[in-house]
Design a protein around this motif. Structure first.
Motif, PDB file in Angstrom:
ATOM      1  N   LEU A  32      12.077  25.032  50.572  1.00 28.76           N
ATOM      2  CA  LEU A  32      11.909  26.451  50.293  1.00 28.76           C
ATOM      3  C   LEU A  32      12.174  27.251  51.564  1.00 28.76           C
ATOM      4  O   LEU A  32      12.213  26.703  52.658  1.00 28.76           O
ATOM      5  CB  LEU A  32      10.480  26.736  49.804  1.00 28.76           C
ATOM      6  N   ASP A  57      14.714  27.127  47.201  1.00 27.01           N
ATOM      7  CA  ASP A  57      14.133  28.233  46.452  1.00 27.01           C
ATOM      8  C   ASP A  57      13.442  29.190  47.412  1.00 27.01           C
ATOM      9  O   ASP A  57      13.141  28.836  48.560  1.00 27.01           O
ATOM     10  CB  ASP A  57      13.132  27.705  45.423  1.00 27.01           C
ATOM     11  N   LEU A  59      10.299  30.986  48.576  1.00 27.76           N
ATOM     12  CA  LEU A  59       8.840  30.929  48.471  1.00 27.76           C
ATOM     13  C   LEU A  59       8.226  32.320  48.539  1.00 27.76           C
ATOM     14  O   LEU A  59       7.423  32.696  47.692  1.00 27.76           O
ATOM     15  CB  LEU A  59       8.248  30.061  49.582  1.00 27.76           C
ATOM     16  N   ASP A  60       8.583  33.084  49.584  1.00 29.20           N
ATOM     17  CA  ASP A  60       7.918  34.376  49.742  1.00 29.20           C
ATOM     18  C   ASP A  60       8.840  35.413  50.361  1.00 29.20           C
ATOM     19  O   ASP A  60       9.835  35.106  51.012  1.00 29.20           O
ATOM     20  CB  ASP A  60       6.626  34.251  50.560  1.00 29.20           C
ATOM     21  N   ARG A  88       8.427  33.307  44.714  1.00 22.66           N
ATOM     22  CA  ARG A  88       7.155  32.896  44.122  1.00 22.66           C
ATOM     23  C   ARG A  88       6.029  33.849  44.521  1.00 22.66           C
ATOM     24  O   ARG A  88       5.112  34.085  43.738  1.00 22.66           O
ATOM     25  CB  ARG A  88       6.801  31.472  44.549  1.00 22.66           C
ATOM     26  N   PHE A  89       6.103  34.373  45.756  1.00 24.67           N
ATOM     27  CA  PHE A  89       5.002  35.196  46.259  1.00 24.67           C
ATOM     28  C   PHE A  89       5.517  36.389  47.055  1.00 24.67           C
ATOM     29  O   PHE A  89       6.583  36.319  47.685  1.00 24.67           O
ATOM     30  CB  PHE A  89       4.067  34.361  47.154  1.00 24.67           C
ATOM     31  N   PRO A 117       8.359  36.453  38.067  1.00 28.21           N
ATOM     32  CA  PRO A 117       7.853  35.158  38.536  1.00 28.21           C
ATOM     33  C   PRO A 117       7.051  35.258  39.823  1.00 28.21           C
ATOM     34  O   PRO A 117       6.528  34.255  40.310  1.00 28.21           O
ATOM     35  CB  PRO A 117       9.143  34.358  38.774  1.00 28.21           C
ATOM     36  N   THR A 118       6.957  36.455  40.379  1.00 29.19           N
ATOM     37  CA  THR A 118       6.364  36.672  41.698  1.00 29.19           C
ATOM     38  C   THR A 118       4.910  37.098  41.584  1.00 29.19           C
ATOM     39  O   THR A 118       4.568  37.953  40.756  1.00 29.19           O
ATOM     40  CB  THR A 118       7.148  37.759  42.451  1.00 29.19           C
ATOM     41  N   ARG A 119       4.055  36.529  42.434  1.00 29.80           N
ATOM     42  CA  ARG A 119       2.654  36.927  42.499  1.00 29.80           C
ATOM     43  C   ARG A 119       2.339  37.436  43.901  1.00 29.80           C
ATOM     44  O   ARG A 119       2.930  37.004  44.896  1.00 29.80           O
ATOM     45  CB  ARG A 119       1.721  35.760  42.164  1.00 29.80           C
ATOM     46  N   GLY A 171      -2.567  30.457  46.417  1.00 27.48           N
ATOM     47  CA  GLY A 171      -1.150  30.477  46.080  1.00 27.48           C
ATOM     48  C   GLY A 171      -0.365  29.486  46.911  1.00 27.48           C
ATOM     49  O   GLY A 171       0.362  28.644  46.391  1.00 27.48           O
ATOM     50  N   TYR A 172      -0.501  29.591  48.219  1.00 28.09           N
ATOM     51  CA  TYR A 172       0.147  28.660  49.136  1.00 28.09           C
ATOM     52  C   TYR A 172      -0.573  28.721  50.466  1.00 28.09           C
ATOM     53  O   TYR A 172      -1.567  29.452  50.618  1.00 28.09           O
ATOM     54  CB  TYR A 172       1.637  28.926  49.276  1.00 28.09           C
TER      55      TYR A 172
END
Length: 256
Positions: A32, A57, A59-60, A88-89, A117-119, A171-172
């Motif tokens: 990522l 991918d 990640l943030d 993702r974030f 898809p993002t938080r 989350g991570y």
């Protein structure tokens, strides 16, 4: 136990542009990448092209800095771009010490990502308005977002990095180290300098990273986050990324 996915954080290679970070992460073997966007709408297409070309991918996306006032156009652009890119974030910090105000702002930011898809991932740091893990978790529960855990920031806030993380909120996590964790900088400006300029590769400092990672949910990504003026001055970005990935391997679980 499976390995934690590994991400190259933007802070490790601040001498690269966002699209270059994606390419560097791929070339150095990360799963990522994370990008820091100064002009999200202008930089979006280049990052999208890099993600399409390389097998990593996103990640943030960094970083929304919340205050007492309403969300800014820049905040909204970051959220919009993170969603468009499939991150993702959306890494978020708050400079507002009033927890209720922070909760309202974080919830408003999260609402912009409905259906994406993002938080939002809220990061506690001693020198921000959300100083502790407990405060970040309260905000996250109330606003329906996640928490980003960094062992350096947890340690400097007096939190135990080895305390089991809540799978519903985490989350991570970031993977980093510091040369002398026993000596705490004597003012907040010194803490900022340490976090932004003086980190060391995982395993080269004194944080118990094995205990930190063992306390995480097994599937959360680990973002290598080593902002180091020394490394930036002495190594090229690709060499630096490779060295940091090798340093991170003993802490990610599974087999190297």
């Amino acid at each position: 136990m499976p390995e934690h996915p590994l991400s190259l954080s933007a802070g490790c290679v601040l001498d690269l542009g966002p699209a270059e970070v994606v390419a560097c992460a791929a070339a150095s073997g990360y799963d990522l990448a994370g990008v820091r966007l100064a002009d999200p709408r202008a930089q979006r297409d280049a990052v999208a092209r890099a993600l399409a070309r390389h097998p990593v991918d996103l990640l943030d996306v960094e970083v929304v800095r919340l205050g007492a006032g309403p969300l800014t156009d820049h905040d909204r652009a970051l959220a919009e771009t993170a969603a468009d890119l499939g991150a993702r974030f959306l890494l978020t910090v708050s400079d507002e010490p009033d927890e209720d105000v922070t909760t309202a702002r974080v919830a408003e930011l999260a609402s912009l990502l409905d259906g994406a898809p993002t938080r939002v991932a809220l990061e506690p740091m001693r020198f921000t308005g959300v100083r502790s893990r407990a405060a970040a978790e309260r905000v996250a529960r109330a606003a329906g977002v996640t928490v980003l855990l960094d062992p350096l920031h947890l340690h400097r806030a007096g939190d135990d990095p080895a305390r089991p993380a809540d799978p519903a909120l985490t989350g991570y996590a970031q993977l980093t180290d510091v040369a002398d964790p026993a000596t705490t900088p004597d003012d907040l400006d010194a803490l900022v300098r340490e976090a932004r300029h003086d980190r060391v590769p995982p395993g080269e400092g004194g944080l118990d990273l094995h205990a930190f990672v063992a306390a995480l949910p097994p599937d959360v990504p680990l973002a290598v986050e080593v902002q180091s003026d020394r490394l930036a001055a002495s190594t090229a970005p690709l060499e630096r990324a490779l060295m940091l990935r090798r340093a991170a391997h003993p802490f990610r679980g599974g087999t190297p």
